[in-house]
Design a protein around this motif. Structure first.
Motif, short mmCIF file in Angstrom:
data_model
loop_
_atom_site.label_atom_id
_atom_site.label_comp_id
_atom_site.label_asym_id
_atom_site.label_seq_id
_atom_site.Cartn_x
_atom_site.Cartn_y
_atom_site.Cartn_z
N UNK A 194 62.54 49.85 28.47
CA UNK A 194 62.25 49.39 27.65
C UNK A 194 64.55 48.74 27.83
N UNK A 195 64.71 50.16 27.93
CA UNK A 195 66.46 49.93 27.27
C UNK A 195 66.83 50.71 26.61
N UNK A 196 65.85 51.80 26.53
CA UNK A 196 66.48 52.62 25.15
C UNK A 196 67.70 52.79 25.48
N UNK A 197 69.12 53.24 24.26
CA UNK A 197 69.76 53.19 25.00
C UNK A 197 70.42 55.20 24.77
N UNK A 198 69.35 55.86 24.32
CA UNK A 198 69.67 56.73 23.85
C UNK A 198 68.50 58.30 24.24
N UNK A 199 68.85 59.11 24.43
CA UNK A 199 67.81 60.50 24.92
C UNK A 199 67.11 60.74 24.08
N UNK A 200 66.05 61.00 24.39
CA UNK A 200 64.66 61.24 23.85
C UNK A 200 64.77 62.54 22.88
N UNK A 201 65.84 63.71 23.20
CA UNK A 201 66.15 64.65 22.35
C UNK A 201 67.09 63.78 21.11
N UNK A 202 68.00 62.76 21.07
CA UNK A 202 68.68 62.02 20.33
C UNK A 202 67.11 61.80 18.42
N UNK A 203 66.58 61.01 19.61
CA UNK A 203 65.79 60.43 18.82
C UNK A 203 65.20 61.55 18.13
N UNK A 204 64.45 62.15 18.28
CA UNK A 204 63.54 63.15 17.97
C UNK A 204 64.49 64.08 17.25
N UNK A 205 65.62 64.66 17.38
CA UNK A 205 66.38 66.08 16.61
C UNK A 205 67.45 65.12 15.46
N UNK A 206 67.76 63.62 15.18
CA UNK A 206 68.70 63.46 14.51
C UNK A 206 68.09 63.58 13.11
N UNK A 207 68.62 63.62 12.25
CA UNK A 207 68.45 63.64 10.82
C UNK A 207 67.38 62.26 10.61
N UNK A 208 66.74 62.26 9.67
CA UNK A 208 66.11 60.58 9.08
C UNK A 208 67.14 59.43 8.85
N UNK A 209 67.91 60.70 7.91
CA UNK A 209 69.03 59.40 8.15
C UNK A 209 69.94 58.67 9.32
N UNK A 210 69.82 59.04 9.57
CA UNK A 210 71.29 59.49 10.90
C UNK A 210 70.61 58.66 12.20
N UNK A 211 68.90 58.66 11.87
CA UNK A 211 67.97 58.15 12.97
C UNK A 211 67.80 56.81 12.05
N UNK A 212 67.99 56.60 10.93
CA UNK A 212 67.44 55.50 10.79
C UNK A 212 69.05 54.16 10.45
N UNK A 213 70.02 55.20 10.72
CA UNK A 213 71.37 54.52 10.69
C UNK A 213 71.12 53.80 12.13
N UNK A 214 71.37 54.90 12.94
CA UNK A 214 71.20 54.37 14.55
C UNK A 214 70.74 53.38 14.97
N UNK A 215 69.06 52.61 13.89
CA UNK A 215 68.39 51.97 14.59
C UNK A 215 69.19 50.69 14.21
N UNK A 216 69.59 51.15 12.76
CA UNK A 216 70.21 49.30 12.35
C UNK A 216 71.77 48.94 12.92
N UNK A 270 72.17 49.31 16.45
CA UNK A 270 71.47 48.49 17.96
C UNK A 270 70.65 47.33 17.34
N UNK A 271 71.08 46.37 17.78
CA UNK A 271 69.76 44.72 17.75
C UNK A 271 68.26 45.40 18.22
N UNK A 272 67.38 46.01 17.69
CA UNK A 272 66.55 46.24 18.82
C UNK A 272 65.25 45.84 18.64
N UNK A 273 64.40 45.38 19.31
CA UNK A 273 63.02 44.15 18.69
C UNK A 273 62.41 44.94 18.81
N UNK A 274 61.44 44.90 17.64
CA UNK A 274 60.10 45.02 17.17
C UNK A 274 59.61 46.47 18.75
N UNK A 275 58.92 46.11 19.57
CA UNK A 275 58.42 46.78 20.70
C UNK A 275 59.52 47.94 20.48
#
Length: 355
Positions: free
Chosen positions: A243-265, A267-272
């Motif tokens: 589903x074309x998620x542009x980050x690596x899993x490592x990044x998804x897992x290991x980012x601090x929560x605030x950076x992770x939330x910043x990353x989500x914000x 990119x314009x990602x759909x609900x899925x």
DNA sequence: CTGCAATGTCATCAA
DNA sequence: CGTTGATGACATTGC
């Protein structure tokens, strides 16, 4: 001859009465005198041999050895010590030879144990890292160091540098199982200092992010690239790529929560996509937690085995000490002085064990 | 195919 | 209240 007989009677009757009435106080007092008595005698002392003792010695057909008891007559009220001293260097059997023979055996045991413990202490002092490791005594394994980037849950950890996790979490960690282990071994720990237990429960870094870990079997040398990719890409990675998620899993897992939330914000990602990202993060963290948990469990197991070994050694020491004191019990020795000889013989061994 | 060990995942709890 | 770590239980994987 009359004089000699009188002396003999008094001397040996004393030993008989002492046999059953000895106390540790007597041991201590006579210990000092015995120590003096066994010192090399000076010429002056040799000259002070009494007539009675000479008669006694001659009467017993013993080698004519000059003895000095003038400094402490109590030291020679006991027939055993006289017998022992007189027979030293002769072929005549000593009345306590069997005891000494057993004593030697026991002492060898004691010394072996003491030396074993000493060498362990020395090795721990020489190699503090080992002593700090949880499994210091008989196991070279210990909880992994956070800095060991390649160490994973599968490689039983070999370094033991830090008890702090990479996130610094120390106090909060106390799962029920670990709590149970720590409390149940508290007593043993007090006696035996279980260093392995100090690490277990504080190290959150048994595993490292997958990207930092080596392939378990280093498949890259043997397999074609697509197979290597297949091997490395987890189901979540495949889903993410679908589903074309542009980050690596490592990044998804290991980012601090605030950076992770910043990353989500950012990119314009759909609900899925958002749901999958959160799932990947949760599963990734739980995967590491599971690896930590399992490695910790293994370490607890190894530490328990180590504790069993330590307790067995302690038991052996106590059994040996028990044998020593059994030998020293009233009735086993013909006199207090013989017991003192025994104590002299054992003093170092006992002190080694006692400390 | 089966058994088994290792690993992943989920549910749940606690901090 | 959301996040995270720990862990039991179950599922999956690989040998």
């Amino acid at each position: 001859m009359d004089t000699a007989e009188t002396i003999d009677n008094s001397t040996f009757s004393n030993s008989d009465s002492d046999r059953n009435t000895g106390s540790m106080e007597n041991f201590i007092h006579q210990d000092v005198s015995l120590h003096q008595a066994t010192l090399p005698r000076s010429t002056e002392a040799q000259n002070s041999v009494t007539m009675e003792e000479t008669c006694c010695i001659n009467n017993n057909s013993m080698p004519n050895i000059n003895l000095d008891t003038s400094f402490n007559s109590e030291a020679f009220e006991d027939s055993d010590i006289i017998d022992l001293l007189l027979t030293t260097g002769t072929s005549l059997p000593s009345p306590i030879d069997p005891l000494l023979e057993e004593a030697m055996l026991v002492e060898m045991e004691l010394m072996d144990l003491a030396l074993e413990e000493l060498s362990q202490v020395q090795s721990e002092e020489q190699n503090p890292a080992d002593s700090d490791s949880g499994l210091s005594l008989d196991y070279s394994q210990s909880p992994a160091s956070p800095s060991g980037s390649e160490s994973s849950s599968s490689s039983s950890s070999s370094s033991c540098s830090s008890s702090l996790s990479k996130d610094g979490a120390v106090g909060g960690y106390m799962p029920e199982q670990t709590k149970m282990c720590q409390s149940s071994f508290l007593e043993a720990k007090q006696f035996h200092r279980l260093p392995w237990l100090e690490h277990i429960g504080h190290d959150h870094t048994y595993n490292q992010p997958q990207s930092q870990r080596k392939s378990p079997k280093d498949l890259s040398d043997e397999l074609p690239k697509n197979k290597v990719l297949d091997h490395f890409s987890s189901r979540d990675e495949k889903r993410a790529s679908l589903i074309n998620i542009p980050f690596s899993n490592e990044r998804i897992v290991n980012l601090p929560v605030d950076e992770f939330n910043r990353l989500l914000a950012k990119y314009h990602l759909n609900e899925a996509q958002l749901t999958l990202l959160r799932d990947i993060r949760r599963r990734g963290k739980n995967k590491m937690a599971a690896q930590n948990c399992r490695q910790r469990k293994l370490d607890v197991l190894l530490g328990l085995e180590c504790s069993v070994d330590s307790l067995r050694r302690l038991r052996a020491k106590l059994v040996s000490l028990h044998r020593v004191f059994q030998i020293l019990r009233i009735g086993q020795y013909r006199s207090n002085t013989s017991a003192i000889l025994f104590l002299h013989h054992y003093r170092i061994s006992i002190l080694c064990l006692w400390n």
